[in-house]
Every structure is written in C-alpha cells, then in structure tokens.
Design a protein around this motif. Structure first.
Motif, PDB file in Angstrom:
ATOM      1  N   GLN A 161       0.564  -1.104   0.048  1.00 15.47           N
ATOM      2  CA  GLN A 161      -0.678  -0.485   0.074  1.00 15.47           C
ATOM      3  C   GLN A 161       0.827   1.644  -0.087  1.00 15.47           C
ATOM      4  OE1 GLN A 161      -1.991  -0.756   3.319  1.00 15.47           O
ATOM      5  NE2 GLN A 161      -3.092  -2.150   2.854  1.00 15.47           N
ATOM      6  N   LYS A 162       0.567   2.112  -0.647  1.00 10.79           N
ATOM      7  CA  LYS A 162       1.053   3.502  -0.374  1.00 10.79           C
ATOM      8  C   LYS A 162      -0.262   4.616  -0.822  1.00 10.79           C
ATOM      9  CE  LYS A 162       5.344   2.423  -3.384  1.00 10.79           C
ATOM     10  NZ  LYS A 162       6.228   2.110  -4.217  1.00 10.79           N
ATOM     11  N   GLY A 163       0.383   5.407  -0.356  1.00 10.21           N
ATOM     12  CA  GLY A 163      -0.527   6.639  -0.183  1.00 10.21           C
ATOM     13  C   GLY A 163       0.110   8.015  -0.759  1.00 10.21           C
ATOM     14  N   TYR A 164      -0.869   8.999  -1.123  1.00 12.68           N
ATOM     15  CA  TYR A 164      -0.846  10.532  -0.599  1.00 12.68           C
ATOM     16  C   TYR A 164      -1.643  11.022  -0.094  1.00 12.68           C
ATOM     17  CZ  TYR A 164      -3.303   9.856  -5.205  1.00 12.68           C
ATOM     18  OH  TYR A 164      -4.595   9.979  -5.980  1.00 12.68           O
ATOM     19  N   SER A 165      -1.405  12.591   0.332  1.00  6.42           N
ATOM     20  CA  SER A 165      -2.717  13.714   0.564  1.00  6.42           C
ATOM     21  C   SER A 165      -3.649  14.233   0.057  1.00  6.42           C
ATOM     22  CB  SER A 165      -2.451  14.329   2.233  1.00  6.42           C
ATOM     23  OG  SER A 165      -1.133  14.522   1.687  1.00  6.42           O
ATOM     24  N   ILE A 166      -4.485  14.868   0.187  1.00  4.18           N
ATOM     25  CA  ILE A 166      -5.326  15.448  -1.054  1.00  4.18           C
ATOM     26  C   ILE A 166      -5.355  16.882  -0.440  1.00  4.18           C
ATOM     27  CG2 ILE A 166      -6.609  16.156  -3.349  1.00  4.18           C
ATOM     28  CD1 ILE A 166      -6.550  13.826  -3.522  1.00  4.18           C
ATOM     29  N   ALA A 167      -4.358  17.630  -0.189  1.00  2.00           N
ATOM     30  CA  ALA A 167      -5.431  19.060   0.333  1.00  2.00           C
ATOM     31  C   ALA A 167      -5.897  19.773   0.426  1.00  2.00           C
ATOM     32  CB  ALA A 167      -3.689  20.009   0.734  1.00  2.00           C
ATOM     33  N   GLN A 168      -6.273  19.476  -1.006  1.00  2.00           N
ATOM     34  CA  GLN A 168      -7.999  20.837  -1.063  1.00  2.00           C
ATOM     35  C   GLN A 168      -8.724  19.719  -0.437  1.00  2.00           C
ATOM     36  OE1 GLN A 168      -5.498  19.987  -3.232  1.00  2.00           O
ATOM     37  NE2 GLN A 168      -6.492  19.613  -4.808  1.00  2.00           N
ATOM     38  N   GLU A 169      -8.719  18.427  -0.825  1.00  2.82           N
ATOM     39  CA  GLU A 169     -10.069  17.890  -0.232  1.00  2.82           C
ATOM     40  C   GLU A 169     -10.067  17.297   1.024  1.00  2.82           C
ATOM     41  OE1 GLU A 169     -12.730  17.390  -2.798  1.00  2.82           O
ATOM     42  OE2 GLU A 169     -11.976  18.328  -4.146  1.00  2.82           O
ATOM     43  N   GLN A 170      -8.608  17.155   1.970  1.00  2.00           N
ATOM     44  CA  GLN A 170      -8.778  16.926   3.431  1.00  2.00           C
ATOM     45  C   GLN A 170      -8.856  15.486   3.443  1.00  2.00           C
ATOM     46  OE1 GLN A 170     -11.358  19.046   5.929  1.00  2.00           O
ATOM     47  NE2 GLN A 170      -9.474  20.841   6.482  1.00  2.00           N
ATOM     48  N   LEU A 171      -8.287  14.654   2.539  1.00  2.00           N
ATOM     49  CA  LEU A 171      -7.801  13.215   1.826  1.00  2.00           C
ATOM     50  C   LEU A 171      -7.235  12.620   2.266  1.00  2.00           C
ATOM     51  CD1 LEU A 171     -10.707  13.064  -1.024  1.00  2.00           C
ATOM     52  CD2 LEU A 171     -11.193  12.311   1.518  1.00  2.00           C
ATOM     53  N   GLN A 172      -6.969  11.210   2.417  1.00  2.00           N
ATOM     54  CA  GLN A 172      -5.780  10.487   2.778  1.00  2.00           C
ATOM     55  C   GLN A 172      -6.268   9.540   1.408  1.00  2.00           C
ATOM     56  OE1 GLN A 172      -2.766  10.609   4.200  1.00  2.00           O
ATOM     57  NE2 GLN A 172      -3.644  12.651   4.950  1.00  2.00           N
ATOM     58  N   ILE A 173      -5.136   8.440   0.050  1.00  2.00           N
ATOM     59  CA  ILE A 173      -5.571   8.383  -0.962  1.00  2.00           C
ATOM     60  C   ILE A 173      -4.449   7.272  -0.490  1.00  2.00           C
ATOM     61  CG2 ILE A 173      -5.578   8.026  -3.033  1.00  2.00           C
ATOM     62  CD1 ILE A 173      -7.699   9.965  -2.002  1.00  2.00           C
ATOM     63  N   CYS A 174      -5.699   5.865  -1.157  1.00  2.00           N
ATOM     64  CA  CYS A 174      -4.570   4.519  -0.664  1.00  2.00           C
ATOM     65  C   CYS A 174      -4.267   4.157  -2.251  1.00  2.00           C
ATOM     66  CB  CYS A 174      -5.128   3.703   0.420  1.00  2.00           C
ATOM     67  SG  CYS A 174      -3.502   2.101   0.581  1.00  2.00           S
ATOM     68  N   THR A 175      -3.347   3.698  -2.015  1.00  2.00           N
ATOM     69  CA  THR A 175      -3.467   3.323  -3.369  1.00  2.00           C
ATOM     70  C   THR A 175      -2.437   1.930  -3.459  1.00  2.00           C
ATOM     71  OG1 THR A 175      -1.134   3.897  -4.885  1.00  2.00           O
ATOM     72  CG2 THR A 175      -3.271   5.663  -4.958  1.00  2.00           C
ATOM     73  N   LEU A 176      -2.721   0.992  -4.494  1.00  2.00           N
ATOM     74  CA  LEU A 176      -2.289  -0.381  -5.471  1.00  2.00           C
ATOM     75  C   LEU A 176      -1.878  -0.202  -6.515  1.00  2.00           C
ATOM     76  CD1 LEU A 176      -4.627  -2.714  -2.802  1.00  2.00           C
ATOM     77  CD2 LEU A 176      -2.277  -2.448  -2.388  1.00  2.00           C
ATOM     78  N   PRO A 177      -0.664  -1.440  -6.997  1.00  4.92           N
ATOM     79  CA  PRO A 177       0.563  -1.180  -7.639  1.00  4.92           C
ATOM     80  C   PRO A 177      -0.578  -1.905  -8.627  1.00  4.92           C
ATOM     81  CG  PRO A 177       1.353  -3.288  -6.316  1.00  4.92           C
ATOM     82  CD  PRO A 177      -0.219  -2.566  -5.332  1.00  4.92           C
ATOM     83  N   GLY A 178      -0.509  -0.199  -9.674  1.00 11.41           N
ATOM     84  CA  GLY A 178      -1.257  -0.931 -11.298  1.00 11.41           C
ATOM     85  C   GLY A 178      -2.500  -0.012 -11.223  1.00 11.41           C
ATOM     86  N   VAL A 179      -2.756   0.364  -9.503  1.00 13.87           N
ATOM     87  CA  VAL A 179      -3.764   1.152  -9.814  1.00 13.87           C
ATOM     88  C   VAL A 179      -3.642   3.244 -10.073  1.00 13.87           C
ATOM     89  CG1 VAL A 179      -6.150   1.575  -8.314  1.00 13.87           C
ATOM     90  CG2 VAL A 179      -4.799   0.024  -8.001  1.00 13.87           C
ATOM     91  N   PHE A 180      -5.043   3.205 -10.584  1.00 16.56           N
ATOM     92  CA  PHE A 180      -4.693   4.550 -11.763  1.00 16.56           C
ATOM     93  C   PHE A 180      -4.490   5.422 -10.969  1.00 16.56           C
ATOM     94  CE2 PHE A 180      -6.908   9.061 -13.225  1.00 16.56           C
ATOM     95  CZ  PHE A 180      -6.388   8.412 -14.659  1.00 16.56           C
ATOM     96  N   SER A 181      -3.393   6.226 -10.948  1.00 15.80           N
ATOM     97  CA  SER A 181      -3.580   7.878 -10.174  1.00 15.80           C
ATOM     98  C   SER A 181      -2.496   7.353  -9.062  1.00 15.80           C
ATOM     99  CB  SER A 181      -4.294   8.758  -9.787  1.00 15.80           C
ATOM    100  OG  SER A 181      -5.085   8.099  -8.748  1.00 15.80           O
TER     101      SER A 181
END
Ligand SMILES: C[S@@+](CC[C@H](N)C(=O)[O-])C[C@H]1O[C@@H](n2cnc3c(N)ncnc32)[C@H](O)[C@@H]1O
Length: 342
Positions: A161-181
């Motif tokens: 699992q990897k992640g990044y945050s979207i400040a303007q939406e106040q969200l923590q996004i979780c991604t997995l290999p091959g998943v878009f964005s």
C-alpha cells in the motif's frame, strides 16, 4: 475480449510440452482462451485474475478453477506462469503474491510481449531465482523459465500500500500497484472535482480507481448513498482502503463491475473519469458503452458528469444519447461534460 489467441499465447503454444508437465497457476495479463489451450494439452491450469471482465468471460466459457481478487487463495501450486502485466509494479506485486504458494525448486515461467516489459523478467525474478533462461522468442513475444531457489516470504498486502494526501479535499488516498493515479491526483480527476455541483441521493462513482472521486464526494456530503465500481480487484481494494483511511468505509458500497453490468436500479448521479487505455492498446469501448446506456441508469432529472481527454469525440455521443451535452470546464488537456436525463 479477444477470442483468438494473442501472439504471446501463440508462442506459448509452441512450448506446451514444457508448460504442461505440471498444473500451472496462471496470472497476469490474461486476454484470451489460453486456459482452454493449456487444459486441452495437459492438466487444467488454475487461473488467478484481478480483472473482473476476464473472470466473468472465462466462467461463462465453463472454466471452473478461476479466482478473482487481490491475491490467490492459499492453496499450494506446482508451478507459475506470469503473463507480464501492464505495469512493472504489478508484476512485482503478482510475483510476491503468488510465489509463496510454490515449493523450493518449482518452475516459474514469465511470458509477454517484448514491448510490454517482459524483457525485465530476469530482473524481476532475481530476488527469487538464481538463473533465468529465455526459452523461446517469436513474433515479438518471449518466454522465460526459472527455478525457485529462494522461497518467497509470506505475502503481506500492507507492504504494497502506498498513499498520498489531497490537501484541498482533506483526504488520504491509498493506492496499490497498477491502480490509476498511483502517486498524485490526476489532473483530469481534479478538474472534475473542481466543477462538480453539490449532489444528492444515490450516486455512482464509475471506474473508481483508488476511490479519489467517491471519497471526495462523501467527504463533502456524507449524506450521499455512494456506490463505487471498478473492473480491477486492486482498484476496488484501494478504494476500500481509501474510504477506511478517511473514516468513510461504512458509507459506500464498493463492488466489481465490468461497465454497468453488475449495477442495479437507477441513480441520481453518475460521476466518472472513465478509462481510455486497456492493455497496450487504446480502447474506448467501455466509455462509449457508458455514454450510450447511462441514461437508462439515471432517474428523471438525474445527471452524468465525466471528465475526458479533450480530443475524444464524447460530446457527440452524449448528445446522441441525452439530446444535449454541456461542457462545464476545459483545461489544456481535459474537458468536463455534463448531461441530464430529461
Ligand atoms: C481513468 S481511471 C479513473 C480512476 C479514478 N476514478 C480517478 O479519478 O482517479 C479509470 C478506471 O476505470 C476502471 N475501468 C476500466 N475498465 C473498466 C470497466 N470495463 N468497468 C469498470 N471500470 C473500468 C480502471 O480500472 C480505472 O480504475
């Protein structure tokens, strides 16, 4: 879905004597009737796919030993054939998920289109196998073989699992290999989010990827009834994790669907940053089908809002289906379209 064999499978057909000496666990970029070809020549293979449309198609073809999900069941396997997926990170993930099922000394095969990254097989297998040999190469496809010399560690999903945050939406996004964005918010999705009016009722996030759009909608309006669909098991898992990371897990239904195939009833709104690539080819079929049929899945007054590359001929298709199409926003690369069921 391709019915004829891909060039990769045509090359594999010349190597059936080696491949069918043991039942294979086959995973990766499955696109054709390879499982039937293998079963006709030797022991029936076990298939593991992250692609719901392939899973459904093979089930309908009568293939029984097929699993759809983020990792194969824990049952041991004799040997593995990995068909090189689109992204190298996905190949690493699939090897980590499948190789723990093999005993030391078991055979590991990797095959794929030369343009699709299969040449990196020796590097990808280096952590597990001492020697990797190229068994065959024909029509721009290659087959590699190796023996498992270092048993793989038990698979641990959280390590991927990897992640990044979207400040303007106040969200923590979780991604997995091959998943878009994977590492940042896509600029098309951003344009869509910036131009979405406030929604209400039952909302569908079509092709949810890592759940960016659905999670943003719920964060803004927790009272929505949200459904998130995707064809890819890793995308669905990433969406579930993203929703959980943002304390939104109980507010959405997340499920596999190829296009609108598994969706029932009507929605007040459908929102999408739809796919336009599949495998190594550019592929518009899914989005065209969405534009042609979305109206039937909307309540009267319900809306479809989507973002797409500006060059794609979607306004005409939307107009044909809805009788009108409004362009809500344009940036250099993307346009946001909106239509209402009248
Ligand atoms: C451009 S991405 C958008 C992802 C996400 N909504 C975002 O904005 O970051 C398109 C998504 O559609 C999914 N997809 C592709 N073909 C599909 C199909 N036939 N049915 C449902 N989803 C599909 C892909 O797996 C991918 O996650």
């Amino acid at each position: 879905m391709l019915k004829a064999l891909t060039t990769v499978s045509e090359m594999l057909a010349r190597n059936l004597d080696v491949l069918t000496q043991q039942p294979l666990l086959v995973c990766g970029l499955l696109e054709d009737n390879l499982p039937t070809m293998l079963a006709d020549a030797g022991p029936a293979p076990r298939i593991f796919t992250t692609d719901y449309s392939y899973y459904q198609w093979q089930k309908n073809q009568g293939i029984k030993d097929i699993e759809f999900g983020t990792q194969p069941h824990s049952q041991a396997a004799s040997a593995i054939l990995l068909l090189m997926p689109k992204a190298k990170a996905e190949a690493e993930y699939l090897l980590a998920a499948c190789l723990p099922l093999l005993a030391e000394g078991a055979l590991v095969f990797m095959a794929g289109d030369n343009k699709g990254g299969v040449k990196s097989a020796p590097k990808l297998l280096a952590p597990y196998c001492d020697q990797v040999v190229k068994l065959d190469s024909a029509r721009r496809a290659s087959l590699y073989q190796a023996q498992l010399t270092r048993p793989a560690a038990p698979f641990n999903m959280t390590q991927w699992q990897k992640g990044y945050s979207i400040a303007q939406e106040q969200l923590q996004i979780c991604t997995l290999p091959g998943v878009f964005s994977a590492g940042h918010l896509d600029s098309g999705s951003q344009l869509l989010l910036e131009n979405l009016a406030s929604l209400s009722g039952r909302v569908l996030d079509f092709g949810c990827g890592a759940g960016v759009i659905g999670a943003s909608l719920l964060k803004r309006q927790p009272e929505l009834t949200l459904e998130c669909i995707d064809i890819n098991a890793l995308a669905l898992e990433a969406t579930r994790l993203t929703l959980a990371n943002n304390q939104l897990a109980n507010q959405a239904k997340v499920y596999a669907s190829d296009g609108l195939s598994q969706v029932t009833g009507t929605f007040n709104h459908i929102v999408a940053n739809p796919p336009f690539h599949a495998g190594l080819k550019t592929f518009y079929h899914t989005t065209e089908a969405l534009l042609n049929t979305a109206k039937d899945y909307l309540t009267p007054g319900g809306s479809l809002t989507l973002v797409a590359n500006a060059f794609l001929p979607y306004p005409e298709l939307i107009e044909k289906s809805f009788g009108h199409c409004e362009t809500l926003a344009i940036n250099g690369k993307f346009k946001v379209y909106h239509a209402t069921r009248r």
